[in-house]
Design an enzyme around this catalytic site. Structure first.
Site, PDB file in Angstrom:
ATOM      1  N   GLY A 238       0.763  -1.245   0.000  1.00 34.31           N
ATOM      2  CA  GLY A 238       0.000   0.000   0.000  1.00 34.31           C
ATOM      3  C   GLY A 238       0.792   1.293   0.000  1.00 34.31           C
ATOM      4  O   GLY A 238       0.194   2.361  -0.133  1.00 34.31           O
ATOM      5  N   GLU A 288       4.089  -6.286   1.876  1.00 36.51           N
ATOM      6  CA  GLU A 288       3.743  -6.741   0.520  1.00 36.51           C
ATOM      7  C   GLU A 288       3.667  -5.570  -0.453  1.00 36.51           C
ATOM      8  O   GLU A 288       2.623  -5.303  -1.049  1.00 36.51           O
ATOM      9  CB  GLU A 288       2.382  -7.454   0.563  1.00 36.51           C
ATOM     10  CG  GLU A 288       2.307  -8.610   1.540  1.00 36.51           C
ATOM     11  CD  GLU A 288       0.867  -9.037   1.853  1.00 36.51           C
ATOM     12  OE1 GLU A 288      -0.072  -8.507   1.223  1.00 36.51           O
ATOM     13  OE2 GLU A 288       0.687  -9.880   2.735  1.00 36.51           O
ATOM     14  N   PRO A 289       4.767  -4.839  -0.639  1.00 28.80           N
ATOM     15  CA  PRO A 289       4.698  -3.681  -1.539  1.00 28.80           C
ATOM     16  C   PRO A 289       4.669  -4.108  -3.001  1.00 28.80           C
ATOM     17  O   PRO A 289       5.382  -5.022  -3.405  1.00 28.80           O
ATOM     18  CB  PRO A 289       6.013  -2.946  -1.234  1.00 28.80           C
ATOM     19  CG  PRO A 289       6.951  -4.039  -0.824  1.00 28.80           C
ATOM     20  CD  PRO A 289       6.120  -5.071  -0.119  1.00 28.80           C
ATOM     21  N   ARG A 291       3.232  -1.441  -5.784  1.00 29.96           N
ATOM     22  CA  ARG A 291       3.370  -0.142  -6.449  1.00 29.96           C
ATOM     23  C   ARG A 291       4.674   0.563  -6.066  1.00 29.96           C
ATOM     24  O   ARG A 291       5.340   1.146  -6.930  1.00 29.96           O
ATOM     25  CB  ARG A 291       2.181   0.735  -6.047  1.00 29.96           C
ATOM     26  CG  ARG A 291       2.027   2.021  -6.829  1.00 29.96           C
ATOM     27  CD  ARG A 291       0.923   2.876  -6.221  1.00 29.96           C
ATOM     28  NE  ARG A 291      -0.337   2.183  -6.079  1.00 29.96           N
ATOM     29  CZ  ARG A 291      -1.273   2.105  -7.016  1.00 29.96           C
ATOM     30  NH1 ARG A 291      -1.074   2.689  -8.177  1.00 29.96           N
ATOM     31  NH2 ARG A 291      -2.402   1.455  -6.805  1.00 29.96           N
ATOM     32  N   ARG A 327      -5.489   2.690 -15.453  1.00 31.13           N
ATOM     33  CA  ARG A 327      -5.626   3.434 -14.190  1.00 31.13           C
ATOM     34  C   ARG A 327      -6.422   4.738 -14.328  1.00 31.13           C
ATOM     35  O   ARG A 327      -7.287   4.993 -13.491  1.00 31.13           O
ATOM     36  CB  ARG A 327      -4.249   3.713 -13.562  1.00 31.13           C
ATOM     37  CG  ARG A 327      -3.522   2.436 -13.097  1.00 31.13           C
ATOM     38  CD  ARG A 327      -2.256   2.752 -12.335  1.00 31.13           C
ATOM     39  NE  ARG A 327      -2.547   3.479 -11.132  1.00 31.13           N
ATOM     40  CZ  ARG A 327      -2.445   4.793 -10.974  1.00 31.13           C
ATOM     41  NH1 ARG A 327      -1.991   5.559 -11.957  1.00 31.13           N
ATOM     42  NH2 ARG A 327      -2.770   5.365  -9.852  1.00 31.13           N
ATOM     43  N   CYS A 357     -12.971   2.217 -28.459  1.00 36.05           N
ATOM     44  CA  CYS A 357     -14.310   2.780 -28.659  1.00 36.05           C
ATOM     45  C   CYS A 357     -15.058   2.921 -27.335  1.00 36.05           C
ATOM     46  O   CYS A 357     -16.071   2.244 -27.101  1.00 36.05           O
ATOM     47  CB  CYS A 357     -15.085   1.912 -29.638  1.00 36.05           C
ATOM     48  SG  CYS A 357     -14.197   1.730 -31.179  1.00 36.05           S
ATOM     49  N   GLU A 358     -14.531   3.726 -26.459  1.00 37.14           N
ATOM     50  CA  GLU A 358     -15.141   4.021 -25.158  1.00 37.14           C
ATOM     51  C   GLU A 358     -14.807   5.471 -24.843  1.00 37.14           C
ATOM     52  O   GLU A 358     -13.645   5.886 -25.010  1.00 37.14           O
ATOM     53  CB  GLU A 358     -14.505   3.174 -24.032  1.00 37.14           C
ATOM     54  CG  GLU A 358     -14.582   1.686 -24.178  1.00 37.14           C
ATOM     55  CD  GLU A 358     -15.925   1.109 -23.734  1.00 37.14           C
ATOM     56  OE1 GLU A 358     -16.686   1.804 -23.031  1.00 37.14           O
ATOM     57  OE2 GLU A 358     -16.199  -0.042 -24.129  1.00 37.14           O
ATOM     58  N   TYR A 386       0.689  -1.911 -12.172  1.00 40.95           N
ATOM     59  CA  TYR A 386      -0.721  -1.943 -12.598  1.00 40.95           C
ATOM     60  C   TYR A 386      -0.891  -1.349 -13.997  1.00 40.95           C
ATOM     61  O   TYR A 386      -1.890  -0.713 -14.290  1.00 40.95           O
ATOM     62  CB  TYR A 386      -1.615  -1.250 -11.550  1.00 40.95           C
ATOM     63  CG  TYR A 386      -1.399  -1.822 -10.161  1.00 40.95           C
ATOM     64  CD1 TYR A 386      -1.834  -3.107  -9.860  1.00 40.95           C
ATOM     65  CD2 TYR A 386      -0.715  -1.113  -9.178  1.00 40.95           C
ATOM     66  CE1 TYR A 386      -1.596  -3.665  -8.610  1.00 40.95           C
ATOM     67  CE2 TYR A 386      -0.475  -1.659  -7.927  1.00 40.95           C
ATOM     68  CZ  TYR A 386      -0.919  -2.940  -7.655  1.00 40.95           C
ATOM     69  OH  TYR A 386      -0.675  -3.493  -6.416  1.00 40.95           O
TER      70      TYR A 386
HETATM   71  C1  LIG Z   1      -3.185  -8.504  -0.376  1.00 37.66           C
HETATM   72  C2  LIG Z   1      -2.431  -7.443  -1.075  1.00 37.66           C
HETATM   73  N1  LIG Z   1      -1.154  -7.227  -0.750  1.00 37.66           N
HETATM   74  C3  LIG Z   1      -0.417  -6.287  -1.374  1.00 37.66           C
HETATM   75  C4  LIG Z   1      -0.946  -5.501  -2.375  1.00 37.66           C
HETATM   76  C5  LIG Z   1      -0.055  -4.500  -3.050  1.00 37.66           C
HETATM   77  O1  LIG Z   1      -0.468  -3.215  -2.885  1.00 37.66           O
HETATM   78  P1  LIG Z   1       0.460  -1.998  -3.360  1.00 37.66           P
HETATM   79  O2  LIG Z   1       0.770  -2.203  -4.777  1.00 37.66           O
HETATM   80  O3  LIG Z   1      -0.368  -0.804  -3.116  1.00 37.66           O
HETATM   81  O4  LIG Z   1       1.678  -2.017  -2.500  1.00 37.66           O
HETATM   82  C6  LIG Z   1      -2.276  -5.663  -2.730  1.00 37.66           C
HETATM   83  C7  LIG Z   1      -2.863  -4.805  -3.765  1.00 37.66           C
HETATM   84  O5  LIG Z   1      -3.988  -4.789  -4.083  1.00 37.66           O
HETATM   85  C8  LIG Z   1      -3.044  -6.662  -2.069  1.00 37.66           C
HETATM   86  O6  LIG Z   1      -4.313  -6.884  -2.398  1.00 37.66           O
END
Ligand SMILES: Cc1ncc(COP(=O)(O)O)c(C=O)c1O
Length: 428
Positions: A238, A288-289, A291, A327, A357-358, A386
């Site tokens: 996140g 769990e990064p 982005r 996005r 076509c949107e 993403y």
């Molecule tokens: C369970 C889980 N972990 C990690 C992430 C990664 O998030 P971010 O890319 O914002 O770090 C996500 C993204 O949706 C997620 O669903």
């Protein structure tokens, strides 16, 4: 080391002129900086050095096997959300015992595949799922390592489509019911309660919601450790990135102190706020990064096909669109748009739109950006996360190619799809 910057008016990725990559590979094209991936990973990993931790890169952000390999070489773990993502990690040389498996809707085939390959933890999101995992584990004659994802009901203060930790979101188990759920799961013979997980949302630009969530959930993690001997607590991903001003100016290094302070949330600030709340738990802390590691490491290059002057607007029609970078259409995501070759410093207010076509197929609307014309190549900055992973072949456009730059070298890490590729799974 520079990642994306201008050198004599020519956009460079590290030490390669982007125009050279385009002249060999065409557009639309994703270009990634290997060094940015490495630096982002290392920055987070070293900021958390005082904590027993593991960085589990969220594969969904960018799942190209060459990117996964690069992260494997740095010792990264992985958070996957499908059997397909786990398959990619394994094929890239990754170790399933460093992988967690998230997601609300795992199938029997996916759970079986993960268990047979020795996944570190399946992060269950409902009681029914836990019962199902137990049943599959019993058929396989093994104990399934699981965690539950808790929904802490904390507002991540991000776009509503990427907010995941409120009780109205589909994710995780309600905070108020989580003790009961662990208690019931502890009765299931083929489960091993290995951890606890949460993830409150994506593109968080302040540390405050992380602090709020960790303060709320850490006592639960301590309790679960005592009651069931869990060994890890994953606080999810996140961490937000810079989208507005994502280009190093002049010949300045991308990863300088000025760029770090440009980040909405630095690894240092994240770590210094959270380590004191987590250290005494004496659990392995996973993050769990996705982005943060991939976002600023990639750009999408697209060619301007036509310019159309309407009564109220100027449209720049380019050869990429929402099918390759969704996005802006999906959650009003902002991407800086810059020319690959700087010609003048003039700007104009335009809509940059794709061929789909949107009416939702736009990269920007009514935005003042540098002037460019038909035939020019522009870059959509911060498209490393993403972007390609959310790309589709809508309107039967082939998927773009991907190129990885490392210092003065570059290589294709995914070929452009051909028309034959597009129809290869169909029967007449
Ligand atoms: C369970 C889980 N972990 C990690 C992430 C990664 O998030 P971010 O890319 O914002 O770090 C996500 C993204 O949706 C997620 O669903």
């Amino acid at each position: 080391m520079h990642s994306f910057h201008y050198n004599n008016g020519s956009l460079h990725c590290e030490n390669v002129p982007v125009s050279e990559i385009v002249s060999q590979n065409g557009t639309p094209l994703f270009v990634y900086s290997a060094q940015t991936f490495r630096e982002r990973f290392k920055a987070l990993d070293s900021a958390l050095a005082d904590l027993n931790h593991e960085v589990a890169y969220a594969v969904k952000a960018n799942s190209n096997q060459s990117i996964l390999k690069l992260l494997i070489e740095l010792g990264s773990g992985f958070d996957v959300v499908s059997g397909g993502e786990l398959y990619r990690v394994i094929k890239a040389g990754g170790d399933p015992s460093k992988c967690t498996f998230a997601g609300v809707g795992k199938t029997k085939e996916e759970i079986t595949f993960a268990l047979e390959n020795g996944i570190y933890s399946i992060n269950a999101e409902s009681e029914e799922e836990a019962v199902f995992i137990n049943q599959i584990a019993s058929e396989l004659n093994l104990k399934a390592p699981i965690a539950f994802r808790v929904n802490p009901n904390v507002d991540a203060k991000t776009h509503k489509y990427i907010s995941t930790g409120k009780s109205e979101n589909k994710f995780g188990i309600d905070f108020d019911r989580i003790d009961e759920v662990y208690q019931k799961a502890s009765q299931l013979e083929n489960l091993e309660l290995r951890g606890l997980q949460m993830h409150i949302g994506s593109q968080l630009t302040s540390v405050t919601p992380f602090i709020e969530a960790v303060e709320k959930v850490a006592p639960l993690a301590a309790r679960l450790k005592e009651q069931y001997g869990i060994e890890f607590f994953s606080i999810g991903g996140g961490i937000g990135i810079e989208y507005q001003d994502a280009l190093a100016s002049g010949s300045e290094s991308w990863w300088t102190d000025s760029e770090k302070t440009n980040l909405p949330l630095t690894p240092e600030r994240y770590a210094e706020s959270l380590i004191p709340l987590l250290k005494d738990l004496d659990l392995k802390i996973l993050i769990e990064p996705g982005r943060f590691i991939a976002g600023n490491a990639g750009i999408l290059l697209t060619k301007c096909l036509y310019e159309k002057r309407g009564t109220s607007k100027i449209f720049k029609i380019v050869d990429s669109g929402m099918h390759q970078l969704i996005r802006p259409a999906l959650y009003e995501g902002y991407h800086q748009i810059v020319p690959v070759t700087e010609s003048s410093h003039e700007t104009e207010v335009v809509d940059v739109v794709g061929p789909i076509c949107e009416s939702g197929d736009f990269f920007c609307q009514n935005r003042e950006i540098p002037v460019f014309s038909s035939g020019d190549i522009v870059a959509l900055m911060s498209a490393g996360a993403y972007g390609m992973t959310m790309a589709s072949t809508y309107n039967t456009h082939p998927l773009p190619a991907e190129v990885l730059v490392d210092d003065t070298n570059f290589k294709i890490i995914r070929k452009r799809q051909s028309y034959d590729d597009l129809i290869s799974h169909e029967d007449l």
